[in-house]
Design an enzyme around this catalytic site. Structure first.
Site, PDB file in Angstrom:
ATOM      1  CD  GLU A 355      -2.819  -0.998   2.423  1.00 41.52           C
ATOM      2  OE1 GLU A 355      -3.912  -1.769   2.274  1.00 41.52           O
ATOM      3  OE2 GLU A 355      -2.377  -0.755   3.518  1.00 41.52           O
ATOM      4  CD1 TRP A 421      -0.576  -7.899   0.416  1.00 35.85           C
ATOM      5  CD2 TRP A 421      -2.525  -7.310   1.358  1.00 35.85           C
ATOM      6  NE1 TRP A 421      -0.670  -6.807   0.040  1.00 35.85           N
ATOM      7  CE2 TRP A 421      -1.944  -6.459   0.422  1.00 35.85           C
ATOM      8  CE3 TRP A 421      -4.087  -7.237   1.561  1.00 35.85           C
ATOM      9  CZ2 TRP A 421      -2.501  -5.096   0.509  1.00 35.85           C
ATOM     10  CZ3 TRP A 421      -4.454  -5.886   1.512  1.00 35.85           C
ATOM     11  CH2 TRP A 421      -3.972  -4.716   0.748  1.00 35.85           C
ATOM     12  CG  ASP A 448      -7.973  -7.294  10.154  1.00 40.62           C
ATOM     13  OD1 ASP A 448      -7.799  -8.325   9.418  1.00 40.62           O
ATOM     14  OD2 ASP A 448      -7.937  -6.213   9.651  1.00 40.62           O
ATOM     15  CD1 TRP A 492      -4.315  -7.568   8.855  1.00 40.07           C
ATOM     16  CD2 TRP A 492      -2.534  -6.192   8.987  1.00 40.07           C
ATOM     17  NE1 TRP A 492      -3.459  -7.952   7.575  1.00 40.07           N
ATOM     18  CE2 TRP A 492      -2.361  -6.990   7.990  1.00 40.07           C
ATOM     19  CE3 TRP A 492      -1.522  -5.465   9.598  1.00 40.07           C
ATOM     20  CZ2 TRP A 492      -1.284  -6.997   7.309  1.00 40.07           C
ATOM     21  CZ3 TRP A 492      -0.414  -4.978   8.659  1.00 40.07           C
ATOM     22  CH2 TRP A 492      -0.335  -6.128   7.719  1.00 40.07           C
TER      23      TRP A 492
HETATM   24  C1  TNX Z   1      -4.366  -4.250   4.528  1.00 44.51           C
HETATM   25  S1  TNX Z   1      -2.391  -6.353   4.263  1.00 44.51           S
HETATM   26  C2  TNX Z   1      -3.093  -3.870   5.112  1.00 44.51           C
HETATM   27  C3  TNX Z   1      -2.883  -3.555   6.426  1.00 44.51           C
HETATM   28  C4  TNX Z   1      -3.972  -3.307   7.170  1.00 44.51           C
HETATM   29  C5  TNX Z   1      -5.077  -4.577   6.911  1.00 44.51           C
HETATM   30  C6  TNX Z   1      -6.405  -4.382   7.267  1.00 44.51           C
HETATM   31  C7  TNX Z   1      -1.501  -5.310   4.196  1.00 44.51           C
HETATM   32  C8  TNX Z   1      -0.169  -5.753   3.655  1.00 44.51           C
HETATM   33  N1  TNX Z   1      -1.732  -4.260   4.354  1.00 44.51           N
HETATM   34  O1  TNX Z   1      -2.128  -2.291   6.706  1.00 44.51           O
HETATM   35  O2  TNX Z   1      -4.067  -3.433   8.331  1.00 44.51           O
HETATM   36  O3  TNX Z   1      -5.098  -4.449   5.375  1.00 44.51           O
HETATM   37  O4  TNX Z   1      -7.234  -5.698   7.138  1.00 44.51           O
END
Ligand code: TNX
Length: 636
Positions: A355, A421, A448, A492
Site C-alpha cells: 500500500e 495478501w 481482523d 491487524w
Molecule cells: C491491509 S495486508 C493492510 C494492512 C491493514 C489491513 C487491514 C497489508 C499488507 N496491508 O495495513 O492493517 O489491510 O485488514
C-alpha cells in the site's frame, strides 16, 4: 431367543468393544493428526511419573521441562526427568531417521504406565508433547490446582507430520502496542496448535516498536502517539501541543527474550519493517526521509489521512512514504537492518512493501528527474527500484527478503519471497516466477475481519467466518505448489485495542488455520472439526482465553421474492441448532416460532429478532435487525 453361531460371534465382538465405548475418552486433537488409532485403556499421569531423555540432549531436557512446567499448576506434581529408561514418559530421537516423519513429525504411543514419543528431531518431540498435552483432560490448562480430576490420557498410537513447513500467525503491534508478556502468551498459544512462524509487524503509521540503538528518535518519538479510544480510522487528529502518551516499544533485550522464548517453542520469528509506505512513525521521527519533509507530521492516532476508492485504489493526504531517490533513506535502512539482522536469527526479514502511495513521489520535481535519469517509467518501477535496493541491503546482512505481494509490481527483486495478501493472485504469479510464497489472502486469512453477524461484531470492512476459513483451498489449482512454503493468518490491530479482543478475533479461527496448515487436505472435515473446536472451547475456558462464540449465532440472509416481499433465511454454522425468531418486537426464546423454512417478512414490522438454542438452552446471542437494515442487505 435362540442365536445362530454368527450372531454369537457378533455379540462377542460387540462385547469386546464395550470397554472402549464405556471408558473411551473422546479425542479432540487440533490440528488432527495424520493417523490416530485409539486403543483400550489409558495412561495415568501421577506425582511419580518420570520423563526420560537421551543423555547429552539439552534440547530434549528443555522439552521435558516444558511439559513438567505445563502440568505443574493444575496437578501440583513435580515430574522428574531422568537420563535413563525405564521411565514412564520416554522421549527418543531416532538414530536412523524415519523417512515418514521428516523434520517435524513424531510418533506417540500411550498405554497404561507408558508414553513413548519418537522423532527425527527435537522439533518433532516437541509436537509429540503438544499432542500429549491435548490428550490430557482440559483441566490440565488450569493455572491453579485442581483436586478432583484423574489425569488420564487415552491409549493411542499416533503418527503425525505437517502439510506445510510455514504455519504462521502475524501480530500487528503497531496499530496498538502489546506488552512483552502478552506477546509471549500469544506465542505459547501458537505453539500449542503447532504453529511455527511468528510474523511480528513491528512498524507502521501508528507506532515504531523496536529499539534501534543508532536511531534513537524512532522510539523516543516514533513509539508514541496521542491517546484515542474511538473507531480507528475516524479518530480526531492530534491537537497542537497535545502530549503523545499512548504506545510503547520493545527494548533490544526484550526482543532477544521473545526470540529465545519462541525458539524454545520451535517458532521462528519473522520481523517486519514496513517500508516505503506505512512509514508515518519513521517520518514523525526523521521528517527528512520523505520527499515532502513535513516537519509537522505526527505518529498517527487512527485518524483518517487517506481516501479509499474501492478495488484497492487509494490516495494519501499526508505523506507516509520514504523517498526512494534519497541516499539518506538507504543509509537509514542499512542502520535499521544491521540491528534487526543481529536480533533475529531467522533466515528471512520482511520489508513490507504494501500500500505504498506514489502521489507525493510523482508530484516531486527531483523524483521526476531521478526517474528520467534512471529510465523508470512509472511509480511501480520506482517502487521496484526501492525494493531491489532494500533487497541488496537485506542480503548484505546475510538474510533473505520477504515482502507483501506489491513487491511483484514493476519487477520482483532476485530471490525475494512473496506474501500473498490481495487474494491468491500474487501468490499464483510469484509461484510461476519460481519465488517462494506464503499464502495469507484477505479476507479469509485476515483475523481482523468480523466472524459472524455484522451488527454484533467489531466494525470492520469485510468478514471471514470460521467455516470459510476452515474450508478455504489455500493452494489454488493454478499455482505451482512446489513454491508454496505454507500459509498464515494475519491479526491487524486497527480495531483491536485490548488483549481480550486479540483473543476474540484470533480464536477459534487460528484453530481452523492450524488444521489447514498441518493436516492433510483430504482428511479435513468440517463436521469432525466442529465438535473438536467445541471441546477446545472448554480448554480455552480453563486457560482463560476470550475466544469468540460467533459460530453459534444465526446467519441471516435477506432476499426479495418476485412480488417484492422481503424473504428471510436463517441458518447456523454449527449443525443442529434451533433458531427462534420474532417480528413483533418481542425477545425470542423457545416459546416463540421456531425457524424451519424461509420467512416472508410481514409488511409494517419494525424488526426481526433471532436467537439460537441447543437442547433447550440459548447458545447464540440475540440479533436484532431493523427493517431498513434488512432492506439494505438485499443483494442487488
Ligand atoms: C491491509 S495486508 C493492510 C494492512 C491493514 C489491513 C487491514 C497489508 C499488507 N496491508 O495495513 O492493517 O489491510 O485488514
Amino acid at each position: 431367543m435362540i442365536r445362530t453361531k454368527r450372531q454369537w460371534i457378533l455379540c462377542f465382538a460387540w462385547f469386546c468393544t464395550l470397554p472402549i465405548c464405556i471408558h473411551a475418552q473422546t479425542i479432540s486433537i487440533i490440528p488432527a493428526p495424520v493417523s490416530l488409532k485409539q486403543e483400550i485403556g489409558h495412561f495415568l499421569l501421577t506425582n511419580s511419573t518420570t520423563i526420560s531423555i537421551p543423555a547429552k540432549q539439552p534440547e530434549l531436557a528443555s522439552i521435558a521441562k516444558y511439559f513438567a512446567d505445563k502440568v505443574k499448576p493444575a496437578t501440583g506434581y513435580t515430574l522428574n526427568t531422568v537420563e535413563a529408561k525405564p521411565a514412564n514418559i520416554v522421549l527418543t530421537l531416532n538414530t536412523k531417521p524415519n523417512s515418514r516423519l521428516g523434520q517435524e513429525g513424531y510418533t506417540l504411543h500411550t498405554e497404561a504406565g507408558k508414553v513413548d514419543i519418537t522423532a527425527n528431531t527435537a522439533t518433532g518431540i516437541f509436537y509429540g508433547v503438544q499432542t500429549l498435552l491435548q490428550l490430557l483432560p482440559a483441566e490440565i490448562l488450569s493455572a491453579s490446582l485442581i483436586q478432583d480430576v484423574e489425569w488420564k490420557a487415552p491409549s493411542v498410537t499416533i503418527l503425525d507430520y505437517p502439510r506445510f513447513t510455514w504455519r504462521g500467525q502475524m501480530f500487528d503491534v503497531s496499530r496498538h502496542f502489546f506488552s512483552k508478556e502478552y506477546v509471549k502468551k500469544y506465542i505459547d498459544r501458537m505453539a500449542s496448535y503447532k504453529l511455527n512462524r511468528f510474523h511480528w509487524h513491528l512498524t507502521d503509521d501508528n507506532g515504531w516498536r523496536i529499539e534501534i540503538k543508532s536511531l534513537p528518535r524512532l522510539t523516543s518519538v516514533g513509539a508514541w502517539r496521542v491517546p484515542r479510544v474511538g473507531t480507528f480510522g475516524s479518530n480526531d487528529a492530534p491537537k497542537p501541543g497535545e502530549p503523545a502518551t499512548y504506545g510503547g516499544y520493545y527494548k533490544q533485550a526484550d526482543i532477544k527474550e521473545i526470540v529465545q522464548y519462541a525458539k524454545e517453542r520451535y517458532i521462528e520469528v519473522l520481523p517486519e519493517i514496513d517500508v516505503p509506505g506505512h512509514s508515518m512513525a519513521v517520518l514523525a521521527s526523521y521528517p527528512e526521509l520523505s520527499v515532502t519533509n513535513d516537519t509537522t507530521l505526527k505518529v498517527n492516532p487512527g485518524s483518517s489521512f487517506s481516501t479509499w476508492f474501492g478495488n484497492g485504489k487509494f490516495e494519501m493526504h499526508l505523506d507516509n512514504t520514504l523517498d526512494p531517490t534519497d541516499e539518506k533513506v538507504y543509509q537509514f535502512l542499512d542502520k535499521v537492518f544491521t540491528e534487526v539482522a543481529v536480533l533475529f536469527p531467522f533466515e528471512y526479514i520482511h520489508m513490507g512493501g504494501d500500500e505504498c502511495y506514489k502521489g507525493f513521489w510523482e508530484r516531486d520535481k527531483n523524483v521526476q528527474a531521478f526517474m528520467k535519469k534512471n529510465n523508470l517509467k512509472n511509480g511501480e518501477e520506482l517502487q521496484s527500484y526501492f525494493v531491489k535496493r532494500v533487497g541488496k541491503i537485506i542480503q548484505s546482512k546475510k538474510k533473505k527478503m520477504m515482502g507483501w505481494d506489491e513487491i511483484l509490481e514493476g519487477g520482483i527483486a532476485p530471490g525475494a519471497a512473496v506474501m500473498s495478501w490481495r487474494g491468491t493472485k500474487g501468490g499464483i504469479e510469484a509461484s510461476h516466477l519460481k519465488h517462494p510464497v506464503v499464502m495469507s489472502p484477505a479476507p479469509v486469512y485476515y483475523l481482523d475481519m468480523y466472524q459472524g453477524e455484522r451488527s454484533i461484531e467489531p466494525p470492520v470492512y469485510n468478514s471471514a467466518r470460521l467455516k470459510e476459513v476452515y474450508t478455504f483451498d489455500l493452494v489454488p489449482a493454478e499455482m505451482d505448489s512446489a513454491y508454496v512454503l505454507g500459509a498464515q493468518g494475519n491479526l491487524w490491530t486497527e480495531q483491536i485495542p485490548t488483549e481480550p479482543q486479540v483473543e476474540y478475533m484470533t480464536y477459534p479461527r487460528a484453530l481452523a488455520m492450524a488444521e489447514s496448515f498441518w493436516t492433510p487436505e483430504k482428511q479435513k472435515d468440517w463436521n469432525s472439526f466442529v465438535p473438536r473446536v467445541e471441546y477446545h472451547f472448554k480448554r480455552m475456558d480453563i486457560a482463560q482465553i476470550n475466544y469468540a462464540q460467533s459460530i453459534y449465532d444465526a446467519i441471516v440472509t435477506v432476499r426479495k421474492n418476485a412480488s417484492g416481499k422481503l424473504i428471510i433465511e436463517l441458518a447456523t454454522e454449527v449443525p443442529g441448532l434451533d433458531i427462534y425468531y420474532t417480528v413483533d418486537n418481542s425477545i425470542p426464546n423457545q416459546y416463540y416460532p421456531k425457524y424451519n423454512s424461509p420467512i416472508e417478512y410481514p409488511a409494517g414490522a419494525d424488526n426481526l429478532r433471532v436467537i439460537t438454542f441447543r437442547k433447550g438452552e440459548p447458545v447464540g446471542r440475540l440479533i436484532s435487525l431493523k427493517t431498513e437494515e434488512l432492506e439494505k442487505r438485499v443483494k442487488k
